[in-house]
Write an enzyme that holds these catalytic residues in place. Structure first.
Site, PDB file in Angstrom:
ATOM      1  N   GLU A  96       4.382 -11.004  15.307  1.00  0.00           N
ATOM      2  CA  GLU A  96       3.782 -11.547  16.517  1.00  0.00           C
ATOM      3  C   GLU A  96       4.191 -13.009  16.711  1.00  0.00           C
ATOM      4  OE1 GLU A  96      -0.622 -11.880  18.574  1.00  0.00           O
ATOM      5  OE2 GLU A  96      -0.404 -10.924  16.633  1.00  0.00           O
ATOM      6  N   ARG A 124       0.810  -1.221   0.000  1.00  0.00           N
ATOM      7  CA  ARG A 124       0.000   0.000   0.000  1.00  0.00           C
ATOM      8  C   ARG A 124       0.838   1.263   0.000  1.00  0.00           C
ATOM      9  NH1 ARG A 124      -2.871  -3.877   2.863  1.00  0.00           N
ATOM     10  NH2 ARG A 124      -1.849  -3.282   4.794  1.00  0.00           N
TER      11      ARG A 124
END
Length: 182
Positions: free
Chosen positions: A103, A66
């Site tokens: 994560e 993006r």
């Protein structure tokens, strides 16, 4: 230069929230609705042009994927080069890479080794749509510096202010978020 509250609210309203995506408990900020709103996209891009036109940039570096949308358009508006920072294995020439923690595991981004070799003393703006924990942006800013350029600022359309990504990135460069999300 920052946007006034009215303009920020207009941009926030142009971004769609998708609850529980990609997993339960997460509210995904969908920028496709900002992109297909010609007035919101024009407001955003004109603001970025005004903010950065005096920075004497030589390049804009956009983070996959993006960041490409905003970075390439802004580079054209400012008359500077655009450099993609991509996920590992996506660039066709010799690259430099940087790993960063996720994560659950690690990921890696790359930049061409000669990305900024067409100018002396390259000054680069790093751009992406969102900063959360900041791992990707930190790795990208490190890459810019590793290949001999100066990352003068990192810009994000949205910043998740309740996470530590912006403060960590400030160890490497200035940080600007158009919209802060609590």
């Amino acid at each position: 230069m920052t946007l006034n509250m009215h303009d920020k609210e207009f941009l926030i309203r142009s971004i769609r929230d998708i609850p529980d995506f990609p997993k339960p408990g997460i509210v995904f900020k969908d920028i496709t609705t900002l992109l297909n709103n010609k007035d919101a996209y024009a407001l955003l891009m004109n603001h970025l042009k005004e903010r950065y036109q005096s920075y004497n940039l030589t390049h804009i570096a956009g983070i996959d994927a993006r960041g490409f949308i905003f970075g390439a358009a802004l580079a054209q508006m400012l008359g500077v080069g655009f450099v993609p920072i991509r996920k590992k294995g996506k660039l066709p020439y010799t690259t430099v890479s940087e790993k960063y923690a996720l994560e659950y595991g690690v990921d890696e981004v790359e930049i061409h080794i000669d990305a900024f070799s067409n100018v002396q003393n390259p000054k680069v703006l790093l751009i992406d749509d969102l900063i959360a924990t900041g791992g990707t942006a930190y790795a990208a800013a490190n890459l810019i510096n590793k290949v001999g350029a100066e990352c003068v600022e990192a810009c994000f359309i949205m910043g998740l202010d309740f996470l530590s990504g912006q403060s960590k990135l400030r160890e490497l460069t200035e940080v600007y978020t158009v919209i802060g999300v609590d």
